[in-house]
Motif scaffolding. Structure first.
Motif, short mmCIF file in Angstrom:
data_model
loop_
_atom_site.label_atom_id
_atom_site.label_comp_id
_atom_site.label_asym_id
_atom_site.label_seq_id
_atom_site.Cartn_x
_atom_site.Cartn_y
_atom_site.Cartn_z
N SER A 178 1.17 11.67 9.94
CA SER A 178 1.20 10.27 10.81
C SER A 178 1.01 10.81 11.52
N LEU A 182 3.20 15.16 5.56
CA LEU A 182 2.73 13.28 5.80
C LEU A 182 3.41 12.54 6.93
N TYR A 202 -0.92 4.42 7.48
CA TYR A 202 -0.77 6.13 7.88
C TYR A 202 -0.03 5.71 9.23
N MET A 235 3.94 4.76 8.28
CA MET A 235 4.41 4.74 7.13
C MET A 235 5.95 6.00 7.81
N GLN A 236 5.94 6.21 9.04
CA GLN A 236 6.82 7.19 9.23
C GLN A 236 7.99 6.20 9.04
N GLN A 283 0.68 -0.70 -0.03
CA GLN A 283 -0.12 -0.31 -0.07
C GLN A 283 1.09 0.90 0.17
N LEU A 284 1.79 0.77 1.19
CA LEU A 284 3.21 2.70 0.42
C LEU A 284 3.58 2.51 -0.73
N VAL A 290 -2.25 11.59 13.59
CA VAL A 290 -3.07 10.68 14.06
C VAL A 290 -2.74 9.68 15.04
N ASN A 291 -1.74 8.88 15.45
CA ASN A 291 -1.29 8.01 15.33
C ASN A 291 -1.67 8.56 17.35
N LYS A 310 -1.79 -0.54 10.23
CA LYS A 310 -2.57 1.08 9.70
C LYS A 310 -0.98 1.09 9.31
#
Length: 692
Positions: free
Chosen positions: A477, A473, A516, A519-520, A447-448, A480-481, A514
């Motif tokens: 992230s 981004l 998102y 992704m970090q 997905q990434l 949201v985290n 997940k």
């Protein structure tokens, strides 16, 4: 009742009644036992000589045993010594039961209330009890008659358990039935082995240096054909052309078949696996060592967590000793932080995708076929994934033969969710239905990868725009985290969330799998890939003060990530609201920055013992196997667990030997799959997939 038996009974009574708040007082009086038998008679509609029901047959085994039934009763598990040390698994005699023609081995898992345990994070205490039951009894039949069984346990040993919930797994046959999937999987591997042998023979006897099949008629072209018509008429010319075309088609077919066979050639692929060579200026040699170490760390995590009292599935003979091991600082640092290597893989993936794609864009003047890149990656990952799933579903159950095999053979999740693995979307489905648990990482990675072109193209066109996009981004992230952690009251430690949260699947479904959130590290890797790309073919000297500061910062980051959560994985898991939110939101970035410095330093400086170690050429073949090892190491370990005849005796030495054995077997198994599946598919793709 003799003195040792009484002593054991009293010890069992003391432990169970002290820990389980609903266990009754034990009465070892013979009159009490007779009353227990009468209670069973009142609950069982028993007809003399009638063995048509599970209840009747169980009653016969327990109280009216014939010679054969005595042998079955002898295979029942009994409370072991070491109960005071936490031993609560009574396996019995597996082979002794399965050899009896009319009986089956059943593992009965009983859950009793453990609210009064000193380790208050437990809500339930699980006891595994192996019984030798009549074949007429199904899993549900054993479950329905658990009261009769616990009454017998009370009357025979003095252990009184009432009101328990239970689940049973029975092994009805001495051999697991072979399914159609098993035969298909075996047939495919048989065909592959034949192709490997034939390809090797062709490669050995072929004298062509490039192993390419040449046209049997030389290099005639259409312009040379008229020269052949000088001495022959028109009709003969037509027939000659037709015959030559037939021969040309046959030659092309033969060449294609030969190349397909050579793609499977064992000796050729083995040389590709083991070849090392020297690193070029654009090769990032340290990545091989990082990849292998991360793979071995993940294997260690899964092997050692098998004895964790919350997450583990491996019964221990001395669980209190094993649990004390996990309270030591070194175990907490190494084992409970074993989730970090997954972020390492994502870091490496982002780095390599960005680094390689930027070179392709440069070569093609900013033009690139993104659909081809997606197809190439899907072909790279999916065949070996499908093979690993087939082995897990159809082959692995046939390698189990022991008390735990019933609990390990459930493949119902794969029957309904296999397609989500092949589409790389299983991480957006609830955790309990995942097939082959470790594959969630592949979905995150894919997905990434699908969104990476937007970032890479931005970096190629405008350095500032690309880096700004990455910064936005990463910030999103982190925010949201943090919001999710605060909202759901998750802890700082990933292990604590998995071990202590009400439902393990909650944390896994909401955060752990997940893209998102993950992704970090991926985005940090892309930045490193861009930096190394910009430094290509340049001699860059990093000043010593910068080197010193870089290592101080990197060391501080890794020490913080690994050590802050010591003693917060199990007891007192919270760092406080602010601490939990801060750590969960930023520790993956900190880990990625640490890796970034290591890679940049090793690649640009190309000296020092760290670079020499990580760039050691011996890592290269193992690095090529790392993806396959990741997929199949749990299959290997479950084979070990499925063949244990008794609870596992735990010491650090034994666990290390166990880990080394699982790791070595996993790499050997991965080598076979790499040579038989992964590399042949790569060879065929390279030859026949059109490149833009």
């Amino acid at each position: 009742m003799n003195f040792p038996t009484k002593l054991l009974s009293y010890l069992l009574v003391i432990v169970i009644t002290a820990e389980v708040n609903h266990c009754e007082t034990v009465n070892n009086d013979p009159d009490k036992k007779e009353n227990d038998v009468e209670d069973i008679k009142n609950h069982v509609t028993y007809q003399e000589g009638d063995g048509s029901t599970c209840k009747n047959e169980l009653y016969n085994v327990l109280y009216n045993a014939t010679n054969a039934q005595v042998a079955a009763l002898n295979a029942f598990g009994i409370p072991n010594t070491g109960l005071l040390a936490g031993t609560r698994s009574w396996y019995g005699h597996f082979s002794g039961c399965t050899e009896l023609p009319d009986f089956q081995y059943c593992m009965l898992t009983m859950h009793v209330n453990a609210a009064t345990l000193s380790m208050t994070e437990f809500h339930q205490l699980s006891i595994r009890w192996g019984i030798c039951a009549p074949k007429i009894c199904s899993d549900n039949g054993i479950h329905d008659n658990v009261e009769m069984l616990t009454t017998y346990l009370r009357s025979s040993t003095g252990v009184n358990l009432t009101g328990v919930s239970s689940k049973a797994y029975c092994v009805q046959n001495n051999r697991v039935p072979y399914s159609t999937g098993f035969y298909i999987t075996g047939g495919v591997f048989g065909l592959i082995c034949i192709l490997m042998i034939i390809g090797s023979i062709i490669d050995i006897i072929d004298d062509d240096d490039d192993n390419e099949v040449k046209d049997p008629h030389g290099t005639e072209t259409e312009e040379s054909l008229p020269l052949m018509t000088i001495a022959i008429g028109k009709e003969e010319e037509k027939e000659a052309i037709q015959e030559m075309n037939k021969q040309s088609v046959k030659g092309k077919v033969a060449a294609t078949i030969k190349q397909i066979l050579l793609s499977f050639a064992f000796n050729r692929n083995l040389s590709k696996l083991t070849v090392v060579g020297s690193y070029g200026n654009r090769d990032i040699g340290c990545l091989h060592g990082i990849r292998v170490i991360s793979t071995m760390w993940i294997v260690l995590l899964h092997v050692f967590l098998a004895i964790d009292k919350k997450l583990g599935y491996l019964d221990m003979f001395n669980p209190h000793d094993g649990w004390r091991m996990f309270r030591s600082a070194i175990y907490q640092i190494i084992v409970y932080n074993g989730c970090l290597p997954v972020d390492t893989f994502l870091f490496l993936s982002g780095l390599l995708v960005c680094y390689a794609t930027l070179f392709k864009l440069e070569k093609n003047n900013g033009s690139l076929s993104w659909p081809w890149l997606f197809l190439h990656r899907y072909i790279r990952l999916t065949p070996i994934l499908a093979v690993a799933m087939a082995i897990w579903v159809f082959v692995a159950p046939h390698t189990y033969w022991g008390p735990m095999m019933g609990t390990l053979m459930d493949r119902s999740r794969c029957e309904t969710s296999w397609w989500t693995n092949l589409l790389y979307i299983q991480n957006f489905f609830p955790w309990p239905i995942h097939c082959l648990d470790v594959t969630w990482y592949l979905s995150v990675d894919m997905q990434l990868f699908l969104v990476s072109p937007f970032i890479i193209y931005s970096l190629y066109r405008s350095q500032r725009l690309g880096l700004l996009l990455i910064a936005v981004l990463v910030s999103a992230s982190v925010i949201v985290n943090g919001i999710i952690v605060a909202e759901y009251n998750f802890y700082a430690s990933t292990a604590a969330n998995l071990r202590l949260y009400a439902t393990v699947g909650d944390y896994i479904d909401i955060i752990y799998t997940k893209p998102y959130i993950r992704m970090q590290a991926y985005l940090v890797g892309m930045v490193v890939g861009f930096i190394i790309y910009k430094a290509k073919d340049k001699e860059i000297i990093i000043p010593k003060p910068v080197v010193v500061i870089g290592w101080l910062v990197a060391t501080s980051l890794i020490a913080t990530v690994l050590c802050v959560t010591i003693n917060h994985h199990t007891i007192n898991p919270s760092l406080g609201k602010v601490g939990d939110v801060t750590y969960q939101s930023l520790h993956r970035i900190a880990w990625g920055v640490f890796l970034a410095w290591v890679v940049i330093y090793c690649h640009l400086v190309k000296s020092g013992w760290i670079n020499n170690f990580l760039s050691w050429h011996a890592w290269v073949p193992l690095s090529r196997l790392s993806y396959t090892v990741y997929l199949i190491h749990l299959i290997v370990f479950y084979t070990f667990v499925g063949n244990l005849g008794q609870p596992f005796y735990t010491t650090t030495t034994i666990m290390i030997f166990n880990y080394v054995a699982v790791t070595c077997v996993s790499f050997m198994f991965a080598a076979f799959l790499y040579l038989s599946v992964e590399l042949p598919v790569a060879n065929l793709e390279q030859k026949y997939l059109p490149r833009p």
